[in-house]
Scaffold this motif. Structure first.
Motif, PDB file in Angstrom:
ATOM      1  N   PHE A  59       0.826  -1.198   0.000  1.00 55.23           N
ATOM      2  CA  PHE A  59       0.000   0.000   0.000  1.00 55.23           C
ATOM      3  C   PHE A  59       0.867   1.257   0.000  1.00 55.23           C
ATOM      4  O   PHE A  59       1.927   1.293   0.617  1.00 55.23           O
ATOM      5  CB  PHE A  59      -0.906   0.035   1.244  1.00 55.23           C
ATOM      6  CG  PHE A  59      -1.797  -1.161   1.380  1.00 55.23           C
ATOM      7  CD1 PHE A  59      -3.000  -1.228   0.707  1.00 55.23           C
ATOM      8  CD2 PHE A  59      -1.419  -2.240   2.176  1.00 55.23           C
ATOM      9  CE1 PHE A  59      -3.831  -2.334   0.824  1.00 55.23           C
ATOM     10  CE2 PHE A  59      -2.233  -3.353   2.300  1.00 55.23           C
ATOM     11  CZ  PHE A  59      -3.446  -3.402   1.629  1.00 55.23           C
ATOM     12  N   GLY A  60       0.382   2.277  -0.683  1.00 56.27           N
ATOM     13  CA  GLY A  60       1.010   3.581  -0.640  1.00 56.27           C
ATOM     14  C   GLY A  60       0.380   4.425   0.451  1.00 56.27           C
ATOM     15  O   GLY A  60      -0.850   4.460   0.586  1.00 56.27           O
ATOM     16  N   VAL A  61       1.198   5.085   1.246  1.00 48.44           N
ATOM     17  CA  VAL A  61       0.733   5.895   2.374  1.00 48.44           C
ATOM     18  C   VAL A  61       1.059   7.360   2.100  1.00 48.44           C
ATOM     19  O   VAL A  61       2.225   7.715   1.910  1.00 48.44           O
ATOM     20  CB  VAL A  61       1.405   5.452   3.686  1.00 48.44           C
ATOM     21  CG1 VAL A  61       0.901   6.290   4.861  1.00 48.44           C
ATOM     22  CG2 VAL A  61       1.170   3.962   3.940  1.00 48.44           C
ATOM     23  N   LEU A  62       0.044   8.201   2.067  1.00 43.90           N
ATOM     24  CA  LEU A  62       0.260   9.637   1.948  1.00 43.90           C
ATOM     25  C   LEU A  62       0.709  10.189   3.293  1.00 43.90           C
ATOM     26  O   LEU A  62       0.000  10.042   4.297  1.00 43.90           O
ATOM     27  CB  LEU A  62      -1.031  10.337   1.501  1.00 43.90           C
ATOM     28  CG  LEU A  62      -1.044  11.875   1.648  1.00 43.90           C
ATOM     29  CD1 LEU A  62       0.057  12.517   0.800  1.00 43.90           C
ATOM     30  CD2 LEU A  62      -2.414  12.432   1.296  1.00 43.90           C
ATOM     31  N   ILE A  63       1.886  10.811   3.320  1.00 45.80           N
ATOM     32  CA  ILE A  63       2.402  11.464   4.518  1.00 45.80           C
ATOM     33  C   ILE A  63       2.361  12.970   4.253  1.00 45.80           C
ATOM     34  O   ILE A  63       3.012  13.453   3.322  1.00 45.80           O
ATOM     35  CB  ILE A  63       3.843  11.009   4.822  1.00 45.80           C
ATOM     36  CG1 ILE A  63       3.887   9.485   5.000  1.00 45.80           C
ATOM     37  CG2 ILE A  63       4.390  11.714   6.056  1.00 45.80           C
ATOM     38  CD1 ILE A  63       5.294   8.920   5.119  1.00 45.80           C
ATOM     39  N   THR A  64       1.602  13.720   5.052  1.00 52.40           N
ATOM     40  CA  THR A  64       1.359  15.111   4.710  1.00 52.40           C
ATOM     41  C   THR A  64       1.075  15.967   5.934  1.00 52.40           C
ATOM     42  O   THR A  64       0.754  15.446   7.014  1.00 52.40           O
ATOM     43  CB  THR A  64       0.172  15.206   3.725  1.00 52.40           C
ATOM     44  OG1 THR A  64       0.032  16.558   3.281  1.00 52.40           O
ATOM     45  CG2 THR A  64      -1.123  14.739   4.376  1.00 52.40           C
ATOM     46  N   TYR A  65       1.192  17.278   5.740  1.00 55.16           N
ATOM     47  CA  TYR A  65       0.859  18.251   6.773  1.00 55.16           C
ATOM     48  C   TYR A  65      -0.480  18.928   6.494  1.00 55.16           C
ATOM     49  O   TYR A  65      -0.820  19.900   7.174  1.00 55.16           O
ATOM     50  CB  TYR A  65       1.956  19.308   6.884  1.00 55.16           C
ATOM     51  CG  TYR A  65       3.230  18.795   7.506  1.00 55.16           C
ATOM     52  CD1 TYR A  65       3.514  19.000   8.853  1.00 55.16           C
ATOM     53  CD2 TYR A  65       4.158  18.089   6.753  1.00 55.16           C
ATOM     54  CE1 TYR A  65       4.684  18.527   9.428  1.00 55.16           C
ATOM     55  CE2 TYR A  65       5.333  17.607   7.312  1.00 55.16           C
ATOM     56  CZ  TYR A  65       5.591  17.830   8.651  1.00 55.16           C
ATOM     57  OH  TYR A  65       6.748  17.341   9.213  1.00 55.16           O
TER      58      TYR A  65
END
Length: 227
Positions: A59-65
């Motif tokens: 799975f791809g995980v979006l890491i964001t602010y």
């Protein structure tokens, strides 16, 4: 969607790195995008193409602010991800709205050790727990202001206290390497671990040898926890 004994590697630069991680047994690939401090590793278009090409159990995980439900929803839909890791401050009301908009979305919320005192982290955890699926403890670097991808460890005793008091799974991040990940797992007893700079070579690219050792050492640590 989050498995037990999770191993995540963040900072995917391109499709070749994604393939390398997948072949090394990494199932959670982190894509830091729309950041407050660090520069992105790749374009949003490139990230979307990689994430949409992944198949379970990877799975791809979006890491964001990003800190609003609408912005997180729109960007996550564009990327095609079903997992988001939120590193900025976000109101409880926005998390509640996010879960209402996308109840299938897996939400991981950061708890940045060193940026907040332990009492504030525990209060944040209690307040936000109903609307997140997991927490991730990471390291604050006062020199740069970064709250992740610092390459630095933090006080693992703080993370251990969070693990013990949390009703949600807790992932440990912050300066983890093939050399220390097994000890970190045994001391903190997290549900998963995350590495970024700790598996890179001198050029900043992911190292196959370091990834393989990291995965092997993490699995040994999780296996030891089971006795």
């Amino acid at each position: 969607m989050l498995e037990n004994n999770l191993i995540q590697i963040a900072g995917v630069e391109d499709a070749a790195e994604a393939d390398l991680l997948r072949h090394c047994g990494v199932r959670y690939l982190g894509f830091p995008l729309r950041l407050a401090v660090h520069q992105e590793d790749l374009t949003e278009k490139e990230a979307a193409a990689i994430i949409q090409g992944l198949e379970p159990p990877t799975f791809g995980v979006l890491i964001t602010y990003l800190d609003t439900a609408d912005a997180i929803t729109d960007f996550g839909n564009y990327l095609g991800t079903r997992i988001v890791q939120l590193h900025g401050d976000i109101d409880r009301s926005e998390l509640e709205k996010l879960k209402a908009l996308q109840p299938w979305l897996t939400v991981i919320k950061s708890l940045v050790v060193g940026f907040y005192p332990i009492e504030d982290l525990e209060s944040m955890m209690k307040e936000l727990s109903p609307f997140v699926d997991a927490f991730i403890t990471d390291t604050f670097d006062p020199k740069t202001g970064a709250t992740g991808a610092t390459g630095k460890t933090h006080d693992w005793e703080v993370s251990r206290r969070i693990v013990e008091s949390s009703h949600c799974p807790v992932i440990l991040a912050g300066g983890l390497t093939p050399e220390n990940v097994r000890r970190a797992i045994l001391e903190v007893k997290p549900a998963g671990v995350d590495a970024h700079t700790g598996v890179e070579d001198a050029t900043g690219r992911k190292s196959r040898e370091k990834i393989e050792r990291f995965v092997s050492e993490a699995r040994l640590g999780f296996r030891a926890l089971k006795g």
